[in-house]
Motif scaffolding. Structure first.
Motif, PDB file in Angstrom:
ATOM      1  N   ALA A   3       0.873  -1.101   0.165  1.00 21.99           N
ATOM      2  CA  ALA A   3      -0.020   0.022   0.125  1.00 21.99           C
ATOM      3  C   ALA A   3       0.969   1.396   0.095  1.00 21.99           C
ATOM      4  O   ALA A   3       1.996   1.099   0.320  1.00 21.99           O
ATOM      5  N   GLY A   4       0.392   2.569  -0.351  1.00 20.81           N
ATOM      6  CA  GLY A   4       0.976   3.535  -0.469  1.00 20.81           C
ATOM      7  C   GLY A   4       0.054   4.801  -0.451  1.00 20.81           C
ATOM      8  O   GLY A   4      -1.110   4.809  -0.801  1.00 20.81           O
ATOM      9  N   ASN A   5       0.790   6.035  -0.314  1.00 17.61           N
ATOM     10  CA  ASN A   5      -0.063   7.173  -0.402  1.00 17.61           C
ATOM     11  C   ASN A   5      -0.674   7.512  -1.677  1.00 17.61           C
ATOM     12  O   ASN A   5      -1.430   8.254  -1.967  1.00 17.61           O
ATOM     13  N   HIS A   6      -0.201   6.778  -2.845  1.00 21.56           N
ATOM     14  CA  HIS A   6      -0.501   7.231  -4.178  1.00 21.56           C
ATOM     15  C   HIS A   6      -1.080   5.948  -4.930  1.00 21.56           C
ATOM     16  O   HIS A   6      -1.106   5.786  -6.143  1.00 21.56           O
ATOM     17  N   THR A   9       2.139   0.497  -4.657  1.00 26.43           N
ATOM     18  CA  THR A   9       3.303   0.013  -5.669  1.00 26.43           C
ATOM     19  C   THR A   9       2.918  -0.324  -6.899  1.00 26.43           C
ATOM     20  O   THR A   9       1.967  -0.967  -7.091  1.00 26.43           O
ATOM     21  N   SER A 270       6.613  12.391  -3.685  1.00 29.40           N
ATOM     22  CA  SER A 270       5.927  13.533  -3.519  1.00 29.40           C
ATOM     23  C   SER A 270       6.692  14.853  -3.827  1.00 29.40           C
ATOM     24  O   SER A 270       7.901  15.134  -3.336  1.00 29.40           O
ATOM     25  N   TYR A 272       6.220  17.589  -2.558  1.00 27.82           N
ATOM     26  CA  TYR A 272       6.254  18.344  -1.145  1.00 27.82           C
ATOM     27  C   TYR A 272       7.722  17.826  -0.546  1.00 27.82           C
ATOM     28  O   TYR A 272       7.734  18.356   0.636  1.00 27.82           O
ATOM     29  N   GLN A 273       8.105  16.565  -0.826  1.00 29.26           N
ATOM     30  CA  GLN A 273       9.074  16.171  -0.141  1.00 29.26           C
ATOM     31  C   GLN A 273      10.623  16.542  -0.754  1.00 29.26           C
ATOM     32  O   GLN A 273      11.596  16.264  -0.299  1.00 29.26           O
TER      33      GLN A 273
END
Length: 298
Positions: A3-6, A9, A270, A272-273
């Motif tokens: 799982a991931g923020n986008h 994978t 991201s 933002y990172q």
């Protein structure tokens, strides 16, 4: 898939755990499987490959009481890093600054040390807490154990060579579990053959550390031999160095120097990172100092 923020994978992942010899970086054993099981779940499957006389170096994730006890039961010694905040009873103090303690049913020596890296960019200090089944502080002083533990990073280089150098940034091609098993074993066999050839070659020259053999040169030479179908029929004369070894010996790496690089996110997923062009990618020459910290009085 993870799982991931986008949305997860792009590809399914596999977890691989290995025992690697520090001197030659050859494989002693390896296990792998789905990432749904953690490293400590796979580690017991490697224990049958441990023998009396070995010292197993392990990171903080493997400092579990039962796992350390199981390692000690094989006859092998263990040197493992513990979390700094972990409370360890002080049963006896030794002159080298270490102290006797227990990790579950196993008696261990604990070494608390402060390691300072000095570069032109400044100093960085970190605290390390090590536990070992090597209880004799005369034969195994605390300072030597702290220096020895640094060799654990050899396995990170081995993982890099498996994942990046041999695969060249490509993912595994198989689409079935059996195919994945076959492909990973093929990677491990190729890695082991190359490391064996490198160790054989460096052993032909007195005083040459296997660390000075370049894995990339060995890999590229082996690949060229396959492409050219060269060396298919072995010569009747034994040649310990071989074609791969001669190429490695002709371009040895310099003696290992202590260099460090800032640990930062260099390719952020991201935006933002991301840190833009101001990322410090410099590798710095460093000197290191180790100070053994005596345990506080109870």
């Amino acid at each position: 898939k993870q799982a991931g923020n986008h949305g997860g994978t792009g590809y399914p992942q596999v977890r691989l755990l290995a025992l690697v010899a520090c001197g030659t970086r050859t494989l002693i054993d390896a296990v792998f499987g789905p990432t749904t099981a953690g490293e400590t779940a796979y580690a017991p499957r490697l224990l049958p490959s441990l023998r009396t006389g070995m010292i197993l170096l392990a990171d903080r994730n493997f400092g579990a009481q039962k796992l350390v006890a199981d390692i000690a039961a094989t006859g092998a010694e263990v040197l493992v890093r513990l979390k700094n905040g972990r409370r360890m009873p002080v049963l006896a103090r030794y002159r080298d600054g270490s102290y006797l303690s227990t990790l579950g049913p196993v008696r261990v020596r604990v070494v608390d040390c402060e390691i300072t890296l000095t570069t032109t960019a400044g100093k960085h200090t970190g605290l390390y807490r090590l536990a070992t089944t090597l209880l004799d502080h005369h034969r195994h002083p605390a300072g030597e154990l702290a220096a020895l533990y640094h060799q654990r990073w050899q396995i990170e280089t081995a993982y890099l060579e498996l994942k990046s150098t041999i695969l060249g940034g490509r993912v595994l091609r198989a689409r079935t579990p059996d195919g994945i098993d076959q492909e990973i074993y093929a990677l491990l066999v190729v890695y082991q053959l190359l490391r064996t050839a490198m160790a054989d070659a460096t052993s032909t020259r007195y005083g040459i550390d296997p660390d000075r053999a370049s894995f990339s040169i060995a890999w590229q030479t082996a690949r060229d031999l396959v492409i050219q179908a060269a060396g298919v029929i072995a010569d009747t004369v034994a040649d310990l160095a071989g074609t791969i070894g001669r190429h490695v010996l002709a371009d040895l790496l310099p003696a290992r120097r202590l260099r460090i690089s800032p640990r930062i996110v260099k390719r952020a997923i991201s935006k933002y990172q991301a840190r833009g062009p101001r990322i410090d990618r410099t590798s710095y020459k460093a000197t290191t100092s180790i100070e053994i910290l005596a345990p506080a009085s109870p």
